[in-house]
Scaffold this active site. Structure first.
Site, PDB file in Angstrom:
ATOM      1  N   GLU A 186     -11.260   6.472   3.745  1.00 34.08           N
ATOM      2  CA  GLU A 186     -11.866   5.832   2.976  1.00 34.08           C
ATOM      3  C   GLU A 186     -12.444   4.681   2.864  1.00 34.08           C
ATOM      4  O   GLU A 186     -11.543   3.924   3.779  1.00 34.08           O
ATOM      5  CB  GLU A 186     -10.806   5.690   1.631  1.00 34.08           C
ATOM      6  CG  GLU A 186     -10.325   7.276   1.124  1.00 34.08           C
ATOM      7  CD  GLU A 186      -9.227   6.994   0.155  1.00 34.08           C
ATOM      8  OE1 GLU A 186      -8.812   8.202  -0.568  1.00 34.08           O
ATOM      9  OE2 GLU A 186      -8.632   6.068  -0.323  1.00 34.08           O
TER      10      GLU A 186
ATOM     11  N   CYS B  77     -13.802  -2.917   1.879  1.00 32.02           N
ATOM     12  CA  CYS B  77     -12.456  -2.624   2.369  1.00 32.02           C
ATOM     13  C   CYS B  77     -12.370  -1.434   3.444  1.00 32.02           C
ATOM     14  O   CYS B  77     -12.909  -0.270   2.963  1.00 32.02           O
ATOM     15  CB  CYS B  77     -11.392  -2.457   1.071  1.00 32.02           C
ATOM     16  SG  CYS B  77      -9.793  -2.037   1.573  1.00 32.02           S
TER      17      CYS B  77
ATOM     18  N   CYS C  85      -0.904   6.006   7.950  1.00 31.66           N
ATOM     19  CA  CYS C  85      -0.547   4.907   8.382  1.00 31.66           C
ATOM     20  C   CYS C  85       1.101   4.925   8.654  1.00 31.66           C
ATOM     21  O   CYS C  85       1.617   5.837   7.794  1.00 31.66           O
ATOM     22  CB  CYS C  85      -0.554   3.936   6.995  1.00 31.66           C
ATOM     23  SG  CYS C  85       0.184   2.235   7.492  1.00 31.66           S
TER      24      CYS C  85
ATOM     25  N   CYS D 156       4.933   1.553   3.206  1.00 32.40           N
ATOM     26  CA  CYS D 156       5.306   0.895   2.006  1.00 32.40           C
ATOM     27  C   CYS D 156       5.598   1.890   1.003  1.00 32.40           C
ATOM     28  O   CYS D 156       4.929   2.832   1.086  1.00 32.40           O
ATOM     29  CB  CYS D 156       4.375  -0.106   1.746  1.00 32.40           C
ATOM     30  SG  CYS D 156       3.879  -1.189   3.199  1.00 32.40           S
TER      31      CYS D 156
ATOM     32  N   CYS E  39       2.687   2.660  -1.270  1.00 34.75           N
ATOM     33  CA  CYS E  39       1.264   2.875  -1.125  1.00 34.75           C
ATOM     34  C   CYS E  39       1.043   4.368  -0.406  1.00 34.75           C
ATOM     35  O   CYS E  39       1.977   4.855   0.102  1.00 34.75           O
ATOM     36  CB  CYS E  39       1.195   2.044   0.416  1.00 34.75           C
ATOM     37  SG  CYS E  39      -0.608   2.070   1.171  1.00 34.75           S
TER      38      CYS E  39
ATOM     39  N   CYS F 123      -6.765   4.494  -2.906  1.00 34.36           N
ATOM     40  CA  CYS F 123      -5.504   5.151  -3.278  1.00 34.36           C
ATOM     41  C   CYS F 123      -4.623   4.271  -4.266  1.00 34.36           C
ATOM     42  O   CYS F 123      -3.557   4.162  -4.064  1.00 34.36           O
ATOM     43  CB  CYS F 123      -4.471   5.738  -2.110  1.00 34.36           C
ATOM     44  SG  CYS F 123      -5.417   6.702  -0.816  1.00 34.36           S
TER      45      CYS F 123
HETATM   46  N1  SAH Z   1      -1.376  -1.942   6.990  1.00 40.39           N
HETATM   47  C1  SAH Z   1      -2.062  -3.120   6.238  1.00 40.39           C
HETATM   48  C2  SAH Z   1      -3.284  -2.918   6.056  1.00 40.39           C
HETATM   49  C3  SAH Z   1      -3.142  -2.002   4.599  1.00 40.39           C
HETATM   50  S1  SAH Z   1      -3.403  -3.371   3.166  1.00 40.39           S
HETATM   51  C4  SAH Z   1      -1.200  -3.818   5.415  1.00 40.39           C
HETATM   52  O1  SAH Z   1      -0.312  -3.334   4.796  1.00 40.39           O
HETATM   53  O2  SAH Z   1      -1.407  -5.137   5.077  1.00 40.39           O
HETATM   54  C5  SAH Z   1      -2.123  -3.179   2.362  1.00 40.39           C
HETATM   55  C6  SAH Z   1      -2.259  -3.824   1.064  1.00 40.39           C
HETATM   56  O3  SAH Z   1      -2.857  -2.980  -0.032  1.00 40.39           O
HETATM   57  C7  SAH Z   1      -0.900  -4.212   0.328  1.00 40.39           C
HETATM   58  O4  SAH Z   1      -0.748  -5.590   0.990  1.00 40.39           O
HETATM   59  C8  SAH Z   1      -1.239  -4.388  -0.846  1.00 40.39           C
HETATM   60  O5  SAH Z   1      -1.951  -5.735  -1.468  1.00 40.39           O
HETATM   61  C9  SAH Z   1      -2.177  -3.358  -1.390  1.00 40.39           C
HETATM   62  N2  SAH Z   1      -1.715  -2.327  -1.975  1.00 40.39           N
HETATM   63  C10 SAH Z   1      -1.193  -0.919  -1.154  1.00 40.39           C
HETATM   64  N3  SAH Z   1      -0.714  -0.211  -2.360  1.00 40.39           N
HETATM   65  C11 SAH Z   1      -0.794  -0.823  -3.383  1.00 40.39           C
HETATM   66  C12 SAH Z   1      -0.330  -0.579  -4.779  1.00 40.39           C
HETATM   67  N4  SAH Z   1       0.235   0.458  -5.146  1.00 40.39           N
HETATM   68  N5  SAH Z   1      -0.766  -1.221  -5.703  1.00 40.39           N
HETATM   69  C13 SAH Z   1      -1.248  -2.554  -5.472  1.00 40.39           C
HETATM   70  N6  SAH Z   1      -1.552  -2.924  -4.153  1.00 40.39           N
HETATM   71  C14 SAH Z   1      -1.404  -1.941  -3.063  1.00 40.39           C
END
Ligand code: SAH
Length: 354
Positions: free
Chosen positions: A97, A110, A117, A121, A124, A339
């Site tokens: 994406e 983005c 990944c 997290c 995520c 997502c």
């Molecule tokens: N792996 C790298 C790049 C991915 S960006 C990293 O973790 O930095 C990851 C970012 O996406 C997170 O810092 C957060 O700001 C955002 N993110 C991911 N899932 C999210 C969610 N469910 N709600 C809000 N922000 C989210």
């Protein structure tokens, strides 16, 4: 004789010099490389056929030598707020994406760096199935071109905040960044590129050593190691201080900004005591905190965004302790942009704070 298909290089992954060498081999004059690079990167030509500045015979020859597309647009969704999401198909059938976030006069892209990944997290969607593979430099770089062709001009900012962990695919990402910033093509300023990482201090130091001139965002999400282990279980333990140290070092040695991203989740990391511990961890370090209310995700319906009051109170608690912080608004909800993991970088404009 080996059988099987020869793999053609993809144009979006070729440095200017590599392209020039290839054209010289084909017996072409020296100015051709600039014609191709300019057509592709600066003017957004999507195919060899579209590069009408080239003689027809050369275009035919190049079709056989170099793929003008590493990725194809499978689908594009446009949200009511102007956010667009591209679903791109890769040569092996995988999907990634790319998201466009327009905001005021800005157009932020983005981009993804891996299929899936490994960081996992909990909030995520990208990490749910683990990592499948790294993207090639061409697959990373070309994402910006899809957006450029759609909006008819160069986007203003790039955030490496899509699927994947950028610092675990650093070599290909660095190639993509060098392509985006090459003045003979797209001519992107590295200051308008932000690399976001949830990985290691050593990875951040490696990024600094490459001297790409990009800005850094560290996905912290926790004030201490205990909370971080719970929210970012795939990252090595015990590292909040290590990460903020590395981020501060990055800012010091590169002269670029370092930001900490902090997704606010009700009850998990949004209490006043979390804010106090976070402020302590950041003390004396010039790191801006980007607070992002959780975008709910289907695989963890138990995780909720904090109330508006709780989010503002967290912001105020940081600011009263001298921490520079902003609270983001959510974007692209109706298309579940990236997502729901869209991180809206500092430059997109806060809803509150300084
Ligand atoms: N792996 C790298 C790049 C991915 S960006 C990293 O973790 O930095 C990851 C970012 O996406 C997170 O810092 C957060 O700001 C955002 N993110 C991911 N899932 C999210 C969610 N469910 N709600 C809000 N922000 C989210």
């Amino acid at each position: 004789m080996p059988v099987g298909k020869t793999v053609k290089p993809a144009l979006a992954g070729l440095a200017f010099e590599e392209l020039a060498a290839l054209l010289t081999e084909l017996g072409e004059p020296g100015y051709r490389a600039q014609q191709v690079f300019g057509s592709f990167w600066e003017r957004g030509a999507p195919s060899w056929e579209a590069m009408t500045v080239l003689p027809a015979g050369l275009r035919t020859a190049l079709v056989a030598q170099v793929d003008a597309a590493a990725t194809t647009v499978v689908e594009r969704q446009d949200a009511a707020d102007g956010t667009s999401k591209w679903l791109l198909g890769l040569a092996d059938g995988r999907r990634i994406e790319t998201v466009l976030i327009p905001e005021g006069g800005r157009a932020t892209v983005c981009v993804s760096t891996q299929v899936g990944c490994p960081i996992r997290c909990v909030f995520c969607a990208s990490g749910v199935g683990g990592v499948v593979r790294d993207l090639t430099a061409a697959e990373i770089a070309e994402q910006v071109l899809h957006v450029r062709r759609h909006i008819g001009k160069r986007p203003s900012h790039i955030v490496v905040m899509g699927m994947g962990e950028p610092l675990l695919n650093l070599e290909n990402l660095a190639t993509a960044i060098r392509l985006w910033t090459d003045a003979r093509g797209l001519g992107f300023s590295p200051r308008r590129i932000t690399v976001s990482t949830a990985a290691t201090p050593a990875g951040i130091d490696r990024l600094a050593a490459l001297d790409l001139g990009v800005e850094l965002a560290v996905s912290l999400h926790a004030p201490d190691d205990e909370v971080r282990r719970r929210l970012v279980p795939g990252s090595p333990a015990g590292r909040v201080l290590g990460l903020v140290d590395a981020a501060a070092r990055y800012a010091r040695t590169t002269g670029r900004d370092a930001t900490a991203e902090y997704v606010l989740i009700a009850g998990e990391n949004d209490r006043p005591e979390h804010a106090a511990v976070l402020a302590e961890a950041l003390e004396g370090r010039h790191i801006h905190v980007n607070l992002i209310p959780l975008n709910p995700v289907g695989h963890r319906p138990d995780l909720r965004a904090p109330s508006g009051n709780a989010a503002h109170a967290f912001l105020a608690a940081l600011q009263s302790r001298g921490v520079s912080a902003t609270l983001r608004s959510r974007r692209g909800d109706d298309i579940a942009a990236a997502c729901g993991q869209l991180a809206l970088e500092r430059s997109l404009g806060p809803v509150a704070g300084t």
